[in-house]
Design a protein around this motif. Structure first.
Motif, PDB file in Angstrom:
ATOM      1  N   GLN A  45      12.466   0.270   5.848  1.00  0.00           N
ATOM      2  CA  GLN A  45      13.544   1.215   6.483  1.00  0.00           C
ATOM      3  C   GLN A  45      13.849   0.779   7.967  1.00  0.00           C
ATOM      4  O   GLN A  45      14.742   0.556   8.276  1.00  0.00           O
ATOM      5  N   GLY A  49      17.279  -0.808   8.929  1.00  0.00           N
ATOM      6  CA  GLY A  49      17.777  -0.110  10.039  1.00  0.00           C
ATOM      7  C   GLY A  49      18.195  -0.924  11.066  1.00  0.00           C
ATOM      8  O   GLY A  49      19.115  -0.782  11.793  1.00  0.00           O
ATOM      9  N   ARG A  81      23.055  -1.211   3.430  1.00  0.00           N
ATOM     10  CA  ARG A  81      23.417   0.053   3.630  1.00  0.00           C
ATOM     11  C   ARG A  81      22.724   0.952   2.500  1.00  0.00           C
ATOM     12  O   ARG A  81      22.193   2.070   2.668  1.00  0.00           O
ATOM     13  N   HIS A  84      19.083   1.229   2.596  1.00  0.00           N
ATOM     14  CA  HIS A  84      18.607   1.910   3.602  1.00  0.00           C
ATOM     15  C   HIS A  84      18.608   3.442   3.134  1.00  0.00           C
ATOM     16  O   HIS A  84      17.773   4.220   3.346  1.00  0.00           O
ATOM     17  N   SER A  85      19.779   3.557   2.534  1.00  0.00           N
ATOM     18  CA  SER A  85      20.063   5.232   2.173  1.00  0.00           C
ATOM     19  C   SER A  85      19.036   5.429   0.767  1.00  0.00           C
ATOM     20  O   SER A  85      18.373   6.619   0.744  1.00  0.00           O
ATOM     21  N   ALA A  88      15.398   5.572   2.165  1.00  0.00           N
ATOM     22  CA  ALA A  88      15.097   6.951   2.664  1.00  0.00           C
ATOM     23  C   ALA A  88      14.798   7.891   1.934  1.00  0.00           C
ATOM     24  O   ALA A  88      13.796   8.644   2.312  1.00  0.00           O
ATOM     25  N   ALA A 126       9.632  12.320   8.782  1.00  0.00           N
ATOM     26  CA  ALA A 126      10.369  11.890   7.868  1.00  0.00           C
ATOM     27  C   ALA A 126      11.462  12.665   7.615  1.00  0.00           C
ATOM     28  O   ALA A 126      12.793  12.184   7.338  1.00  0.00           O
ATOM     29  N   PHE A 129      13.649  12.159  10.453  1.00  0.00           N
ATOM     30  CA  PHE A 129      14.604  10.683  10.168  1.00  0.00           C
ATOM     31  C   PHE A 129      15.635  11.128   9.221  1.00  0.00           C
ATOM     32  O   PHE A 129      16.928  10.786   9.500  1.00  0.00           O
ATOM     33  N   GLY A 130      15.526  11.726   8.048  1.00  0.00           N
ATOM     34  CA  GLY A 130      16.457  11.732   7.142  1.00  0.00           C
ATOM     35  C   GLY A 130      17.854  12.882   7.672  1.00  0.00           C
ATOM     36  O   GLY A 130      18.999  12.335   7.481  1.00  0.00           O
ATOM     37  N   GLY A 133      19.407  10.691  10.360  1.00  0.00           N
ATOM     38  CA  GLY A 133      20.325   9.613   9.847  1.00  0.00           C
ATOM     39  C   GLY A 133      21.444  10.089   9.261  1.00  0.00           C
ATOM     40  O   GLY A 133      22.568   9.202   8.983  1.00  0.00           O
ATOM     41  N   LEU A 136      25.049   9.890  10.701  1.00  0.00           N
ATOM     42  CA  LEU A 136      25.281   8.649  11.446  1.00  0.00           C
ATOM     43  C   LEU A 136      26.785   8.077  10.940  1.00  0.00           C
ATOM     44  O   LEU A 136      27.641   7.786  11.485  1.00  0.00           O
ATOM     45  N   PRO A 137      26.879   8.318   9.614  1.00  0.00           N
ATOM     46  CA  PRO A 137      28.069   7.908   9.065  1.00  0.00           C
ATOM     47  C   PRO A 137      29.375   8.624   9.459  1.00  0.00           C
ATOM     48  O   PRO A 137      30.529   8.432   9.217  1.00  0.00           O
ATOM     49  N   HIS A 185      17.357   9.062  16.185  1.00  0.00           N
ATOM     50  CA  HIS A 185      17.197   8.380  14.776  1.00  0.00           C
ATOM     51  C   HIS A 185      16.744   6.625  15.014  1.00  0.00           C
ATOM     52  O   HIS A 185      15.578   6.365  14.355  1.00  0.00           O
ATOM     53  N   PRO A 190      11.460   6.632  15.604  1.00  0.00           N
ATOM     54  CA  PRO A 190      10.623   5.482  15.164  1.00  0.00           C
ATOM     55  C   PRO A 190       9.650   5.185  15.994  1.00  0.00           C
ATOM     56  O   PRO A 190       8.612   4.845  15.913  1.00  0.00           O
TER      57      PRO A 190
HETATM   58  C1  HEM Z   1      13.570   2.091  12.979  1.00  0.00           C
HETATM   59  C2  HEM Z   1      14.012   2.639  11.909  1.00  0.00           C
HETATM   60  C3  HEM Z   1      15.433   2.785  11.703  1.00  0.00           C
HETATM   61  C4  HEM Z   1      16.646   2.394  12.282  1.00  0.00           C
HETATM   62  C5  HEM Z   1      16.669   1.583  13.327  1.00  0.00           C
HETATM   63  C6  HEM Z   1      17.871   3.093  11.444  1.00  0.00           C
HETATM   64  C7  HEM Z   1      18.962   2.876  11.788  1.00  0.00           C
HETATM   65  C8  HEM Z   1      20.017   3.674  10.971  1.00  0.00           C
HETATM   66  C9  HEM Z   1      21.576   3.391  11.479  1.00  0.00           C
HETATM   67  C10 HEM Z   1      22.066   2.122  12.339  1.00  0.00           C
HETATM   68  C11 HEM Z   1      22.134   4.134  10.278  1.00  0.00           C
HETATM   69  C12 HEM Z   1      23.572   4.322  10.137  1.00  0.00           C
HETATM   70  C13 HEM Z   1      24.132   3.486   9.311  1.00  0.00           C
HETATM   71  C14 HEM Z   1      24.435   3.820   7.916  1.00  0.00           C
HETATM   72  O1  HEM Z   1      24.878   4.995   7.714  1.00  0.00           O
HETATM   73  O2  HEM Z   1      24.149   3.291   7.083  1.00  0.00           O
HETATM   74  C15 HEM Z   1      21.197   4.896   9.717  1.00  0.00           C
HETATM   75  C16 HEM Z   1      21.523   5.655   8.628  1.00  0.00           C
HETATM   76  C17 HEM Z   1      20.672   6.445   7.901  1.00  0.00           C
HETATM   77  N1  HEM Z   1      19.062   6.388   8.094  1.00  0.00           N
HETATM   78 FE1  HEM Z   1      18.176   5.239   9.365  1.00  0.00          FE
HETATM   79  N2  HEM Z   1      17.112   3.870  10.655  1.00  0.00           N
HETATM   80  C18 HEM Z   1      15.771   4.049  10.647  1.00  0.00           C
HETATM   81  C19 HEM Z   1      14.932   4.690  10.038  1.00  0.00           C
HETATM   82  C20 HEM Z   1      15.041   5.546   8.936  1.00  0.00           C
HETATM   83  C21 HEM Z   1      14.150   6.124   8.278  1.00  0.00           C
HETATM   84  C22 HEM Z   1      12.389   6.045   8.272  1.00  0.00           C
HETATM   85  C23 HEM Z   1      14.655   7.000   7.211  1.00  0.00           C
HETATM   86  C24 HEM Z   1      13.958   7.990   6.361  1.00  0.00           C
HETATM   87  C25 HEM Z   1      13.900   9.295   6.186  1.00  0.00           C
HETATM   88  C26 HEM Z   1      16.148   7.004   7.647  1.00  0.00           C
HETATM   89  C27 HEM Z   1      17.183   7.252   7.131  1.00  0.00           C
HETATM   90  C28 HEM Z   1      18.650   7.195   7.457  1.00  0.00           C
HETATM   91  C29 HEM Z   1      19.703   7.885   6.368  1.00  0.00           C
HETATM   92  C30 HEM Z   1      19.559   9.179   5.336  1.00  0.00           C
HETATM   93  C31 HEM Z   1      20.899   7.285   6.989  1.00  0.00           C
HETATM   94  C32 HEM Z   1      22.185   7.735   6.427  1.00  0.00           C
HETATM   95  C33 HEM Z   1      22.572   6.779   5.528  1.00  0.00           C
HETATM   96  C34 HEM Z   1      24.045   6.846   5.012  1.00  0.00           C
HETATM   97  O3  HEM Z   1      24.611   7.779   4.753  1.00  0.00           O
HETATM   98  O4  HEM Z   1      24.815   5.749   5.382  1.00  0.00           O
HETATM   99  N3  HEM Z   1      16.220   6.023   8.723  1.00  0.00           N
HETATM  100  N4  HEM Z   1      19.841   4.468   9.968  1.00  0.00           N
END
Ligand code: HEM
Ligand code: FES
Lengths: 348, 134
Positions: A45, A49, A81, A84-85, A88, A126, A129-130, A133, A136-137, A185, A190
């Motif tokens: 992640q 991310g 992307r 990452h989703s 998560a 966690a 984070f969920g 995140g 964010l879109p 986020h 982190p």
């Molecule tokens: C250092 C760690 C992380 C960074 C730098 C990071 C960065 C990002 C970024 C830039 C986005 C926006 C882009 C997108 O929507 O796809 C995003 C979306 C998201 N992140 Fe993270 N993330 C990290 C860790 C996590 C973790 C551990 C989780 C777990 C629970 C998580 C869950 C999500 C979710 C659910 C989205 C929305 C996905 C979507 O609909 O696109 N992230 N994250």
């Protein structure tokens, strides 16, 4: 080379220690892998991310557009992307499984109270984070999910409205909220998670694995290399499952958020918030003249605190004996979460 | 000595935390609440339709119901802040988030919403529709 490093860092001591670390072998051994898988998912992640961060631009006129750019223009952007989703989701799932398995193995009992408590904090992180995140879109579903989720914070008696303003960066969910949750986020969470993770792993290390309700002097296997290799194979399998999910079920982007559009029919949160959502939905508006959702939220918080403190109220029962109350509580929690989730999924 | 030391540390912490918390609370933005808002012409809103407008900070839903004519209510669900919608088929206002329902006067009639929606006044002046505070 080894001698050179050894002279400076004492590598041999570390290797010597690794040789002696063992993992108990019994019918519950499979559960010892769940924490490792969660760790692996977190590492993935962080990596995916950071890649997304290279193109993501926070803001109400750029968040949605930049995610669309990632998924349509950037080479393999859709893959990262989607990854990452999906990661998560699996991350939250594995933390749930890990937490319940150590609960039923009573691995939180003395001397592992702190391990359990740091693990519970990781579980909350966690979910945070969920939640952060997800916005964010800046799409329609995320917009309303964030409105509802943050409005719940506003229900806290006394300081609610004040907390709400801090989280939202104002009275309403706007670009200010997006900026705040973004900061949370990618920077705050982190950082805190890494520290908690180090503590959690250090506690596990210092105390060794618990035997559950198995006899103290049972069979064991060496951690290095036997257990570690099994760990690695599992990580590889997890990565393959993720790749299949990410490629064949690409994550949707949905419609851009519109602050003047009604919530769409059929709107639902992510599966890991479904049980709380369903509970809030079926609680009546007023219970003894107290707002229903306030009662629901208080009950959830109370349950969370009891769960967090289980090492202290689980009656001290001699090792090897079962404590019925704890098993019943755990079983009730599992059944409640499962039933509410299924109900939430099927109800319209 | 202990007290002096402890007090010094507590003071230093407070001196750092207080500004940080104040920083996190965003400054009030005085947003002019209009007394009246022009939203369009009568022919833009055929019976059975609805639309949400921003009345200052408040989202307001303008509804043209066959039975009750033009009416306006706050569009923010009193449960957990979602935006409601007019359901011509139900003859009611519905919130998709947790299945809350209000009648056309704004009264919460089923589901979790605890309070009614605040009504707004609708004025039609020479075929132009206006929303105003009541
Ligand atoms: C250092 C760690 C992380 C960074 C730098 C990071 C960065 C990002 C970024 C830039 C986005 C926006 C882009 C997108 O929507 O796809 C995003 C979306 C998201 N992140 Fe993270 N993330 C990290 C860790 C996590 C973790 C551990 C989780 C777990 C629970 C998580 C869950 C999500 C979710 C659910 C989205 C929305 C996905 C979507 O609909 O696109 N992230 N994250
Ligand atoms: S937010 Fe409208 S019913 Fe819950």
């Amino acid at each position: 080379m080894l001698a050179w490093l050894n002279e400076r860092l004492g590598v041999e001591k570390a290797l010597e220690w690794a040789k002696h670390k063992t993992v108990p072998v019994h019918r519950g051994t499979v559960f010892y892998y769940l924490g490792g898988v969660s760790l692996f998912l977190f590492i993935l992640q962080v990596m995916s991310g950071i890649l997304l961060l290279m193109y993501y631009r926070v803001g109400t006129d750029s968040s949605y557009e930049s995610v669309r750019f990632i998924t349509t223009k950037v080479d393999f952007g859709w893959l990262f992307r989607s990854l990452h989703s999906w990661t998560a989701n699996l991350f939250v799932l594995f933390i749930f499984l890990h937490m319940f398995s150590v609960f039923f193995m009573k691995a939180y009992r003395k001397p592992r109270e702190l391990t359990w408590m740091s693990g519970f904090v990781l579980f909350c992180l966690a979910l945070a984070f969920g939640f952060s995140g997800y916005l964010l879109p800046w799409n329609e579903l995320a917009f309303f999910a964030t409105k509802v989720g943050t409005d719940i914070i506003g229900e806290v008696p006394g300081i609610g409205s004040w907390l709400l303003k801090i989280v939202r960066g104002g009275e309403d969910v706007t670009g200010a909220t997006l900026s705040r949750l973004f900061g949370l986020h990618v920077a705050v969470l982190p950082g805190i998670t890494t520290v908690m993770l180090v503590l959690h792993l250090a506690f596990v290390q210092i105390q060794g694995m618990s035997h559950g309700d198995q006899p103290e002097k049972g069979k064991t296997m060496p951690f290095f290399p036997n257990f570690l290799l099994r760990d690695m194979i599992l990580w590889l399998i997890t990565l393959n499952i993720l790749a299949v999910l990410a490629v064949f079920f690409p994550w949707e982007l949905g419609k851009k958020a519109d602050v003047l559009a009604s919530a769409p029919a059929g709107i639902k949160p992510e599966w890991y918030f479904l049980f709380t959502y369903q509970a809030l939905k079926v609680i009546p508006g007023k219970i003894l003249s107290i707002p229903g959702e306030l009662v629901g939220i208080l009950l959830f918080n109370l349950a969370g605190i009891l769960w967090f403190l289980v090492p202290f109220w689980d009656a001290k029962i001699p090792e090897g004996k079962r404590n019925r109350v704890v098993n019943i509580v755990g079983l009730f929690a599992v059944l409640f979460i499962l039933a509410m989730t299924i109900w939430g999924h099927w109800s319209s | 000595m202990r007290i002096l030391f402890g007090g010094g540390i507590a003071g230093a912490l407070a001196a750092m935390i207080y500004p940080a918390i104040k920083f996190l609370i965003p400054p009030e933005e005085p947003e002019a609440e209009p007394d009246i808002l022009k939203v369009g012409r009568k022919e833009d809103f055929p019976a059975g339709t609805s639309k949400i407008f921003k009345f200052g900070r408040t989202p307001v839903i303008l509804i043209h119901s066959k039975a009750s004519g033009l009416l306006a209510l706050s569009a923010t669900c009193t449960h957990l802040d979602c935006l409601v919608q007019y359901r011509d088929d139900m003859g009611a206002i519905w919130c998709a988030c947790h299945n809350g329902k209000y009648d056309l006067s704004g009264k919460n009639i089923s589901g979790p919403p605890p309070r009614p929606l605040t009504p707004f006044a609708v004025k039609v002046i020479r075929d132009e529709i206006f929303i105003a505070k009541v």
